[in-house]
Design a protein around this motif. Structure first.
Motif, short mmCIF file in Angstrom:
data_model
loop_
_atom_site.label_atom_id
_atom_site.label_comp_id
_atom_site.label_asym_id
_atom_site.label_seq_id
_atom_site.Cartn_x
_atom_site.Cartn_y
_atom_site.Cartn_z
N GLY A 103 0.85 -1.25 0.01
CA GLY A 103 -0.03 -0.04 -0.04
C GLY A 103 0.98 1.18 0.15
O GLY A 103 0.40 2.44 0.33
N HIS A 127 2.60 5.38 2.91
CA HIS A 127 1.59 4.48 2.81
C HIS A 127 0.29 5.41 2.35
O HIS A 127 0.36 6.59 2.58
CB HIS A 127 1.06 4.11 4.31
CG HIS A 127 0.17 2.76 4.20
ND1 HIS A 127 -1.08 3.03 4.16
CD2 HIS A 127 0.43 1.53 3.97
CE1 HIS A 127 -1.84 1.83 4.11
NE2 HIS A 127 -0.99 1.02 3.83
N SER A 129 -2.45 5.70 3.16
CA SER A 129 -3.38 6.31 4.25
C SER A 129 -3.09 7.65 4.68
O SER A 129 -3.86 8.29 5.08
CB SER A 129 -3.32 5.41 5.57
OG SER A 129 -2.07 5.19 5.93
N ILE A 132 -5.79 9.63 2.72
CA ILE A 132 -7.30 9.41 2.88
C ILE A 132 -7.83 10.17 4.27
O ILE A 132 -7.16 10.00 5.23
CB ILE A 132 -7.30 7.63 2.86
CG1 ILE A 132 -6.69 7.07 1.92
CG2 ILE A 132 -8.69 7.29 3.14
CD1 ILE A 132 -7.14 7.29 0.47
N PRO A 134 -9.84 10.49 7.26
CA PRO A 134 -9.94 9.49 8.57
C PRO A 134 -11.29 8.64 8.37
O PRO A 134 -11.33 7.55 8.72
CB PRO A 134 -9.60 10.34 9.80
CG PRO A 134 -9.04 11.57 9.19
CD PRO A 134 -9.48 11.72 7.75
N ASP A 136 -12.90 7.91 5.77
CA ASP A 136 -13.02 6.75 4.71
C ASP A 136 -11.86 6.00 4.58
O ASP A 136 -11.74 4.99 3.84
CB ASP A 136 -12.89 7.74 3.23
CG ASP A 136 -14.08 8.40 3.07
OD1 ASP A 136 -14.89 8.25 3.64
OD2 ASP A 136 -13.73 9.64 2.37
N LEU A 137 -11.05 5.85 5.62
CA LEU A 137 -9.86 4.93 5.68
C LEU A 137 -10.37 3.63 5.76
O LEU A 137 -9.68 2.63 5.34
CB LEU A 137 -8.78 5.55 6.85
CG LEU A 137 -7.51 4.71 7.02
CD1 LEU A 137 -6.92 4.77 5.34
CD2 LEU A 137 -6.62 5.35 7.97
N PRO A 138 -11.37 3.17 6.77
CA PRO A 138 -11.63 1.83 6.88
C PRO A 138 -12.22 0.92 5.62
O PRO A 138 -11.83 0.11 5.28
CB PRO A 138 -12.65 1.82 8.04
CG PRO A 138 -12.34 2.81 8.78
CD PRO A 138 -11.89 4.20 7.89
N CYS A 140 -11.29 2.23 2.61
CA CYS A 140 -10.41 1.97 1.71
C CYS A 140 -9.23 0.94 2.09
O CYS A 140 -8.89 0.15 1.06
CB CYS A 140 -9.40 3.58 1.60
SG CYS A 140 -10.44 4.84 0.97
N ALA A 141 -9.17 0.70 3.27
CA ALA A 141 -8.33 -0.18 3.66
C ALA A 141 -8.78 -1.72 3.41
O ALA A 141 -8.20 -2.53 2.82
CB ALA A 141 -7.94 -0.25 5.18
N TYR A 159 -13.78 7.98 -2.26
CA TYR A 159 -13.27 8.49 -0.99
C TYR A 159 -12.78 9.63 -1.05
O TYR A 159 -12.45 10.43 -2.16
CB TYR A 159 -12.23 7.28 -0.44
CG TYR A 159 -11.08 7.27 -1.53
CD1 TYR A 159 -9.89 8.27 -1.35
CD2 TYR A 159 -11.17 6.52 -2.62
CE1 TYR A 159 -8.73 8.09 -2.37
CE2 TYR A 159 -9.96 6.19 -3.65
CZ TYR A 159 -8.97 7.01 -3.47
OH TYR A 159 -8.04 6.83 -4.32
#
Length: 166
Positions: A103, A127, A129, A132, A134, A136-138, A140-141, A159
């Motif tokens: 990533g 990375h 992240s 991104i 915060p 939307d991070l889950p 995206c991950a 996102y």
């Protein structure tokens, strides 16, 4: 002066010696003839072998030249395609980037850095992240992990991203 009379036994010995010498000469002549014949056959065989090997080498050289020509043409086409692709990516209005399996950013298009205000050196090796939002991070991950795990392309994900100034 006259010659002393030759005794019969001496005459017979000389005659026998001459006959033996002639016989030996005849045998050696025959051996020489056979050796010559053998050499001629070997020369013919060698000439045929040289001709065959020369033909094979000529064919191999022609094949190598064709392969080289084909490789050069393929390289020219690859470079041309690469240049078109580079132009397309660098002039696209969309953000284009590549991530490695962890990533981490490996490439960022000029548009990506222009719009978000980051320098390329700020993000390469970082990375994904870091840009991104915060909230939307889950998602995206999860999306990234699903692609890496299944190796199946999926439709894009919407996102939000953070601008360099916050």
């Amino acid at each position: 002066m006259s010659k002393p009379p030759v005794s019969r036994s001496r005459y017979e010995r000389e005659k026998a010696a001459r006959e033996a010498a002639e016989k030996l000469l005849e045998e050696k002549s025959r051996e020489l003839y056979l050796a010559n014949k053998k050499l001629e056959e070997q020369a013919i065989n060698l000439a045929a072998l040289v001709e065959d090997r020369t033909k094979k080498l000529t064919e191999a050289l022609q094949q190598a030249q064709l392969s080289l020509k084909t490789m050069r043409e393929a390289e020219r086409q690859r470079e041309e395609s690469e240049e078109k692709f580079r132009s397309l990516i660098e002039n696209a209005n969309d953000f284009v980037f590549t991530l490695n399996i962890d990533g981490v950013f490996e490439y960022l298009s000029p548009r990506f850095t222009e719009v978000l205000g980051y320098r390329e050196s700020d993000l390469l090796g970082q990375h994904f992240s870091v840009v991104i939002h915060p909230d939307d991070l889950p998602n995206c991950a999860e999306f990234f992990n699903r692609i890496i795990t299944t190796l199946t392309p999926e439709a894009g994900l919407e996102y939000r991203v953070r601008h360099a100034d916050g």
